[in-house]
Scaffold this active site. Structure first.
Site, PDB file in Angstrom:
ATOM      1  CB  SER A 171     -24.564   4.664  16.515  1.00 19.96           C
ATOM      2  OG  SER A 171     -24.786   4.715  17.895  1.00 19.96           O
ATOM      3  CE1 TYR A 176     -19.381   2.864  17.790  1.00 12.83           C
ATOM      4  CE2 TYR A 176     -21.262   3.465  19.141  1.00 12.83           C
ATOM      5  CZ  TYR A 176     -20.723   2.750  18.095  1.00 12.83           C
ATOM      6  OH  TYR A 176     -21.523   1.914  17.349  1.00 12.83           O
TER       7      TYR A 176
HETATM    8  P1  NAD Z   1     -18.777  -6.285  15.481  1.00 13.10           P
HETATM    9  O1  NAD Z   1     -17.676  -5.949  16.427  1.00 13.10           O
HETATM   10  O2  NAD Z   1     -19.449  -7.604  15.570  1.00 13.10           O
HETATM   11  O3  NAD Z   1     -18.292  -6.043  13.972  1.00 13.10           O
HETATM   12  C1  NAD Z   1     -17.369  -5.079  13.601  1.00 13.10           C
HETATM   13  C2  NAD Z   1     -16.426  -5.705  12.597  1.00 13.10           C
HETATM   14  O4  NAD Z   1     -15.523  -4.691  12.108  1.00 13.10           O
HETATM   15  C3  NAD Z   1     -15.551  -6.817  13.206  1.00 13.10           C
HETATM   16  O5  NAD Z   1     -15.627  -7.984  12.409  1.00 13.10           O
HETATM   17  C4  NAD Z   1     -14.138  -6.237  13.187  1.00 13.10           C
HETATM   18  O6  NAD Z   1     -13.138  -7.221  12.964  1.00 13.10           O
HETATM   19  C5  NAD Z   1     -14.230  -5.278  12.013  1.00 13.10           C
HETATM   20  N1  NAD Z   1     -13.201  -4.242  12.081  1.00 13.10           N
HETATM   21  C6  NAD Z   1     -12.778  -3.567  13.171  1.00 13.10           C
HETATM   22  N2  NAD Z   1     -11.805  -2.719  12.839  1.00 13.10           N
HETATM   23  C7  NAD Z   1     -11.609  -2.847  11.505  1.00 13.10           C
HETATM   24  C8  NAD Z   1     -10.734  -2.240  10.576  1.00 13.10           C
HETATM   25  N3  NAD Z   1      -9.854  -1.303  10.956  1.00 13.10           N
HETATM   26  N4  NAD Z   1     -10.805  -2.602   9.280  1.00 13.10           N
HETATM   27  C9  NAD Z   1     -11.694  -3.538   8.882  1.00 13.10           C
HETATM   28  N5  NAD Z   1     -12.531  -4.165   9.706  1.00 13.10           N
HETATM   29  C10 NAD Z   1     -12.489  -3.823  11.017  1.00 13.10           C
HETATM   30  O7  NAD Z   1     -19.841  -5.115  15.686  1.00 13.10           O
HETATM   31  P2  NAD Z   1     -21.319  -4.908  15.130  1.00 13.10           P
HETATM   32  O8  NAD Z   1     -22.174  -4.626  16.307  1.00 13.10           O
HETATM   33  O9  NAD Z   1     -21.723  -5.943  14.174  1.00 13.10           O
HETATM   34  O10 NAD Z   1     -21.109  -3.496  14.419  1.00 13.10           O
HETATM   35  C11 NAD Z   1     -21.254  -3.255  13.039  1.00 13.10           C
HETATM   36  C12 NAD Z   1     -21.466  -1.757  12.859  1.00 13.10           C
HETATM   37  O11 NAD Z   1     -22.702  -1.387  13.459  1.00 13.10           O
HETATM   38  C13 NAD Z   1     -20.392  -0.903  13.524  1.00 13.10           C
HETATM   39  O12 NAD Z   1     -20.163   0.252  12.723  1.00 13.10           O
HETATM   40  C14 NAD Z   1     -21.045  -0.494  14.820  1.00 13.10           C
HETATM   41  O13 NAD Z   1     -20.482   0.681  15.323  1.00 13.10           O
HETATM   42  C15 NAD Z   1     -22.471  -0.321  14.355  1.00 13.10           C
HETATM   43  N6  NAD Z   1     -23.492  -0.359  15.389  1.00 13.10           N
HETATM   44  C16 NAD Z   1     -23.699  -1.461  16.168  1.00 13.10           C
HETATM   45  C17 NAD Z   1     -24.725  -1.448  17.107  1.00 13.10           C
HETATM   46  C18 NAD Z   1     -25.020  -2.630  17.978  1.00 13.10           C
HETATM   47  O14 NAD Z   1     -25.905  -2.516  18.836  1.00 13.10           O
HETATM   48  N7  NAD Z   1     -24.349  -3.758  17.819  1.00 13.10           N
HETATM   49  C19 NAD Z   1     -25.521  -0.323  17.260  1.00 13.10           C
HETATM   50  C20 NAD Z   1     -25.291   0.785  16.459  1.00 13.10           C
HETATM   51  C21 NAD Z   1     -24.288   0.751  15.522  1.00 13.10           C
END
Ligand code: NAD
Length: 283
Positions: free
Chosen positions: A166, A179
């Site tokens: 991130s 985070y």
């Molecule tokens: P999201 O919340 O849509 O997806 C995260 C998924 O992880 C969900 O489906 C959730 O059910 C699952 N999850 C949560 N806890 C879990 C567990 N213990 N075991 C298995 N699955 C679990 O979020 P996203 O934005 O698609 O994020 C995906 C990744 O990208 C994450 O690591 C997030 O930190 C990272 N990220 C997102 C952004 C953004 O802007 N959206 C930016 C930087 C990094």
């Protein structure tokens, strides 16, 4: 004529994506499937991943959803055995499960006099359980699936891992210390794993998405009535391209990193996909 190395062909490969029921990683699963990989979509709630597995199959790809909590070693081991039985050994692991928790988030960006006693969630009110939970989900939730799936990569060629870091790994964002620390740890772990497994020909890299509107950050980006928060204004002002990313815009970095011909000598890096956020000083 010979095609160039960026034409990523994953036929014959098995890809495992954790957090595949979410916004970004469901798209990553689809990208890998369209390139020819058989894809195992892992999510804590299996039904969320099932929707996307069905979409991939409807498109003509090969995919299966599995319920798997990335914080439970026994879950991950059992699912790894099931994926091996269903598809064969894992070649590509995407550690995508992650997210934040409002209880590990301060209400304000800056501490103000009296906040320690005021009816506001200050640094002093952050629940140690929530802080631990966020750290575990992002960091330990990357370690455990890696422990479960790397044994299937040992002694083979062309295997790789992509972790999801991130912008917080470069500089912490305000309000979300757990985070931020956890994602810094994910980037650090990426380098550690890259070195540790390099003699096994397992490459380990990461992608650091900038700002993409998704499930885990919805509460920080939008008010309950759907209007953008002040934080959204600050994010867009700090993103030189002036917009959120679209999850499809992670496709190029992902396909590049998993492509043995294009990225075969690349391990231990983190690619920002951020519209310039990490390059911009704000001035
Ligand atoms: P999201 O919340 O849509 O997806 C995260 C998924 O992880 C969900 O489906 C959730 O059910 C699952 N999850 C949560 N806890 C879990 C567990 N213990 N075991 C298995 N699955 C679990 O979020 P996203 O934005 O698609 O994020 C995906 C990744 O990208 C994450 O690591 C997030 O930190 C990272 N990220 C997102 C952004 C953004 O802007 N959206 C930016 C930087 C990094």
């Amino acid at each position: 004529m010979q095609k160039n190395v960026l034409d990523t062909d994953l036929h014959g490969k098995v890809a495992v994506v954790t957090g595949a029921g979410g916004v970004l990683c469901s798209d990553m699963a689809k990208v890998l499937a369209r390139a020819g990989a058989k894809v195992a979509l892992l999510n804590r709630t299996a039904s969320k991943a099932q929707v996307y597995a069905d979409e991939i199959v409807a498109e003509g790809g090969v995919a299966k959803a599995y319920g798997c909590n990335v914080l439970k070693a026994e879950d991950c081991k059992a699912v790894a055995a099931q994926v091996l039985a269903d598809f064969g050994p894992c070649d590509i692991l995407i550690n995508g499960a992650g997210g934040n928790n409002p209880l590990a988030t301060t209400d304000k960006e800056y501490y103000e006099d009296g906040d320690i006693d005021a009816d506001t969630r200050s640094f002093f009110d952050l629940s140690p359980e929530a802080v631990t939970g966020v750290f575990d989900l992002n960091f330990v939730g990357t370690v455990i699936p890696t422990q479960a799936f790397v044994p299937q990569m040992l002694g083979r060629e062309g295997c790789c891992i992509v972790n999801i870091s991130s912008m917080n790994a470069y500089l912490p964002l305000t309000k979300i210390p757990a985070y931020s620390g956890a994602k810094a740890a994910v980037s650090n772990l990426t380098q550690w794993l890259a070195v540790h497994f390099c003699h096994q020909n397992i490459r380990v890299n990461a992608i650091a998405p900038g700002f993409f509107a998704a499930g885990q950050n919805k509460k920080l980006l939008y008010n309950e009535d759907g209007t953008p928060t002040a934080r959204t204004g600050k994010i867009l002002a700090a993103t030189p391209m002036g917009r959120f990313g679209e999850s499809a815009e992670l496709e190029g970095a992902l396909l590049f990193l998993v492509n043995e011909k294009a990225a075969g000598f690349i391990t231990g890096i983190c690619i920002p996909v951020d519209g310039g956020f990490s390059a911009y000083s704000g001035v």
